[in-house]
Design a protein around this motif. Structure first.
Motif, PDB file in Angstrom:
ATOM      1  N   VAL A   1       1.027  -1.144   0.269  1.00 24.06           N
ATOM      2  CA  VAL A   1       0.406   0.270  -0.203  1.00 24.06           C
ATOM      3  C   VAL A   1       0.968   1.051   0.021  1.00 24.06           C
ATOM      4  CG1 VAL A   1      -1.714   1.242   1.099  1.00 24.06           C
ATOM      5  CG2 VAL A   1      -2.025  -1.072   1.653  1.00 24.06           C
ATOM      6  N   LEU A   2       2.080   1.552   1.281  1.00 20.61           N
ATOM      7  CA  LEU A   2       2.798   2.021   1.129  1.00 20.61           C
ATOM      8  C   LEU A   2       3.214   3.244  -0.635  1.00 20.61           C
ATOM      9  CD1 LEU A   2       4.221   2.148   4.522  1.00 20.61           C
ATOM     10  CD2 LEU A   2       2.387   3.394   4.078  1.00 20.61           C
ATOM     11  N   ALA A   3       4.299   1.726  -0.974  1.00 19.65           N
ATOM     12  CA  ALA A   3       4.826   2.330  -2.126  1.00 19.65           C
ATOM     13  C   ALA A   3       4.220   2.405  -3.362  1.00 19.65           C
ATOM     14  CB  ALA A   3       5.268   1.713  -2.281  1.00 19.65           C
ATOM     15  N   ASN A   4       2.239   1.896  -3.343  1.00 16.89           N
ATOM     16  CA  ASN A   4       1.685   1.885  -4.752  1.00 16.89           C
ATOM     17  C   ASN A   4       1.683   3.071  -5.418  1.00 16.89           C
ATOM     18  OD1 ASN A   4       0.240   0.210  -5.530  1.00 16.89           O
ATOM     19  ND2 ASN A   4      -1.811   0.301  -4.547  1.00 16.89           N
ATOM     20  N   PRO A   5       1.202   4.118  -5.021  1.00 19.83           N
ATOM     21  CA  PRO A   5       1.290   5.900  -5.743  1.00 19.83           C
ATOM     22  C   PRO A   5       2.654   5.713  -6.624  1.00 19.83           C
ATOM     23  CG  PRO A   5       1.016   5.986  -3.832  1.00 19.83           C
ATOM     24  CD  PRO A   5       1.282   4.684  -3.689  1.00 19.83           C
ATOM     25  N   GLU A   6       4.191   4.457  -6.022  1.00 18.85           N
ATOM     26  CA  GLU A   6       5.483   4.797  -7.077  1.00 18.85           C
ATOM     27  C   GLU A   6       6.065   3.830  -7.299  1.00 18.85           C
ATOM     28  OE1 GLU A   6       8.147   6.501  -2.894  1.00 18.85           O
ATOM     29  OE2 GLU A   6       6.757   5.640  -2.745  1.00 18.85           O
ATOM     30  N   ILE A   7       4.722   3.136  -7.574  1.00 11.89           N
ATOM     31  CA  ILE A   7       5.514   1.866  -8.333  1.00 11.89           C
ATOM     32  C   ILE A   7       4.097   2.197  -9.474  1.00 11.89           C
ATOM     33  CG2 ILE A   7       4.566  -0.822  -8.677  1.00 11.89           C
ATOM     34  CD1 ILE A   7       4.651  -1.370  -5.762  1.00 11.89           C
TER      35      ILE A   7
END
Lengths: 85, 589
Positions: free
Chosen positions: B381-387
């Motif tokens: 969830v935390l890295a979702n926007p960056e992925i």
């Protein structure tokens, strides 16, 4: 419980609606989502089967529908028995 | 603008909003402090309930938990939503009709017994305090990750914010802040999910995308994921790899536990009418479902994305070179949530299941010397926007959303604790003659005290923090839920039966958990090893709630049938909470 048989028709009707709703609640989550999944595995949904869909999406959607149905039905029942606010 | 400034701006703006609401929604009476003056519209109460319910665990961890196991962890999805059906049909409307402020107060009045009320207070405090520890540490961690402060500093800032709106506004302040917090957290959760779903399947609705075709391979997304994970030696995603019995019992445990959590139940005391309590439960589940229907898609898609990032040319080709890894991996390595160790010295990231016996031969043939890439599930969830290559403000939103989820749940729990202290202990037991003004002050002081204790526990979390969640759900299921249900649906259950029933649920559940997890969770004090072979009838400690509930029902029923029926006025009370008419004139005392 055995001792909750209120003579009151309103309460008896309420308990009946609750029983029916909880039967649906049980069947669509514990039933189709878990125990009965092997039985409906023939019905495929997007790369898996219907039981998986019920476990991750369907059961939640049916829970919402059940609560709204109960609210609507009980408000009608309240009016029929003249116990609404 | 760099990411740090952006995070600071978005989180700062959300905090300014919460404080603004706190000043606008000050509580002037105990009715406002305990139950927001019973004037919250049902849709708004639905939103507040959703924020109250969805904790840092739902927001940050749940998608990762589902992704790690696949189908088997659907228990969280069904368990944490199905409890609302029980709440809406069996508890909420009648407790709203009763029209008082706390859960122990209903138990005390219905079972005409101060001991029943005290047992309920003890259960409530154990449940809510164990639950709040996780929220406080969650808020501290979110601060330290996104705002680069020490997690202890973050924790103090978080308690400061909660202090302002909870002490000032009580339930009224908490309700309207929770509405704002819900909006922040749901926007933060769904935006990256929608974009990831669009990228992978072309379908903007993640819950539908999960069952759509993976654009790149032309296969259904879940078939593609199954193919990828099994090619790396992991269990397939869509089948069950545990026992059906455990999945059943664990789901049931979460459902009954959810319906018995005091901080959720008291939200239904805040609406004007019985009919509103019914509608409000439906709205709460709608707002919860927006996240819960999205979470399984986030989990599956993020897991697929991670494998796809490492095995760019498919799982049969060589994995990516460490030097060529994408930026988001570099960013999250710093936090320690991602780890890489080049075991075979080839400079590539071999990610596979090195515990699978069946996969050993393949790994050896490839010259792999063990899994080299580990990640914390929260990363999904935390890295979702960056992925998904989304702009910086979306990353900042995730920070604000995670904090909103932790703060809103913490505030709800703190209110449940402080109202039990000021209303059930001080007003009812210690000083019944306390004035309205005096009780309001006592409520504010209890709230401040509860925040301090929660902050202290957040700063010094007991080593067993993760296991206490099982205790909270187990106790809610074994004590509060059966007592409330019997109080409403049976006129025959009397004070002795209910008190002994609750005590049985409380003691047996604690003893069962302590037997396997250690007395008071102190490592090494467990009497039996925590392995399935030792479980009584195969029931895992984390899923004991329904058994505790069953014992509570049985003891209450048997004892009540052997002792005198409740007095006439109590039976009349049961009659009156069963019909909606007359709830408008709700009284506080």
């Amino acid at each position: 419980m055995a001792d909750n048989s209120s003579s009151n028709a309103y309460w008896a009707a309420n308990v009946r609606i609750i029983m029916i709703s909880l039967a649906i609640w049980f069947v669509c989550s514990f039933g189709l989502g878990i125990i009965l999944r092997p039985m409906i595995s023939g019905i495929s949904v997007g790369g898996t089967d219907l039981g998986f869909w019920f476990a991750q999406q369907g059961s939640i959607i049916i829970f919402i529908a059940l609560i709204f149905f109960y609210a609507w039905r009980m408000n009608k029942l309240d009016a029929e028995h003249g116990v609404e606010e | 603008m760099d990411q740090y400034t952006l995070n600071l701006l978005v989180v700062g703006a959300s905090f300014a909003l919460y404080i603004g609401i706190a000043i606008w929604a000050r509580a002037g009476t105990t009715a406002e402090f305990y139950a927001a003056g019973q004037g919250v519209p049902p849709v708004m109460n639905g939103m507040a309930t959703a924020a109250d319910w969805m904790s840092a665990a739902s927001f940050i961890s749940m998608a990762g938990l589902i992704a790690a196991v696949g189908y088997g962890n659907s228990t969280f999805l069904m368990g944490w939503t199905g409890g609302y059906v029980l709440l809406a049909l069996l508890l909420a409307p009648y407790l709203r009709k009763f029209g008082k402020f706390t859960v122990p107060q209903f138990i005390g009045d219905r079972f005409y017994s101060r001991s029943a009320r005290l047992v309920a207070v003890v259960s409530l405090i154990v449940i809510s305090v164990t639950y709040v520890i996780g929220q406080m540490t969650g808020a501290g961690v979110a601060f330290s990750r996104f705002l680069e402060v020490q997690s202890s500093t973050g924790l103090w800032i978080a308690s400061g914010i909660v202090f302002i709106y909870a002490v000032l506004g009580g339930m009224k302040g908490i309700t309207y802040t929770q509405v704002a917090q819900y909006c922040v957290l749901i926007i933060a959760y769904t935006i990256p999910a929608v974009f990831i779903s669009l990228q992978l399947t072309g379908n903007p609705i993640p819950g539908l995308g999960l069952f759509s075709t993976h654009t790149e391979s032309g296969l259904p997304l879940l078939s593609k994921l199954d193919e990828m994970v099994t090619a790396l030696g992991f269990n397939d995603y869509t089948n069950l790899h545990g026992s059906t019995f455990n999945m059943f019992l664990f789901t049931l445990s979460l459902m009954i536990g959810t319906a018995g959590l005091p901080h959720v139940i008291i939200r239904f005391f805040t609406v004007p009418k019985v009919a509103d309590a019914r509608w409000s439960a439906g709205w709460a589940l709608v707002f919860i479902a927006l996240l819960y229907l999205t979470a399984p898609a986030v989990g599956a898609m993020a897991r697929l994305n991670i494998i796809d990032t490492i095995y760019k040319d498919g799982t049969n080709s060589a994995p990516v070179l460490y030097e060529e890894r994408p930026n988001w991996m570099k960013n999250w390595e710093v936090t320690g949530l991602l780890k890489y160790e080049d075991k075979n010295g080839d400079g590539r990231i071999q990610y596979y299941n090195d515990k699978s016996e069946g996969f050993k031969a393949t790994a050896e043939a490839n010259g792999w010397a063990g899994n080299e890439f580990t990640f914390n599930n929260d990363i999904l969830v935390l890295a979702n926007p960056e992925i998904a290559n989304l702009p910086g403000w979306v990353i900042a939103l995730i920070a604000a959303g995670g904090l909103a989820a932790a703060l809103s749940t913490a505030a709800g729990l703190l209110l449940a604790i402080s109202s039990a202290i000021s209303h059930d202990l001080i007003k009812d037991t210690l000083n019944p003659n306390i004035s309205e003004k005096g009780e309001l002050l006592a409520a504010r002081i209890s709230m401040a005290g509860a925040i301090l204790v929660a902050t202290f526990l957040g700063l010094n979390p007991p080593g067993f923090a993760a296991q206490t969640v099982a205790l909270a759900f187990g106790l809610a299921a074994a004590t509060i839920f059966p007592a409330l249900m019997m109080g409403i649906f049976s006129k025959r259950i009397n004070s002795t039966g209910a008190t002994l029933g609750m005590l049985t649920g409380l003691v047996v559940t604690c003893v069962y958990l302590f037997t396997y997890l250690g007395w008071f969770f102190i490592p090494g004090t467990n009497m039996l090893d925590n392995v399935p072979a030792n479980y009584l009838f195969g029931v895992p400690p984390a899923a004991f709630g329904p058994i505790g509930a069953l014992l509570n029902f049985a003891v209450a029923y048997i004892v009540s049938s052997m002792t005198a029926a409740p007095p006439k006025e109590v039976q009349d009370l049961v009659e009156s909470i069963r019909v909606p008419k007359g709830a408008g004139a709700a009284t506080g005392h």
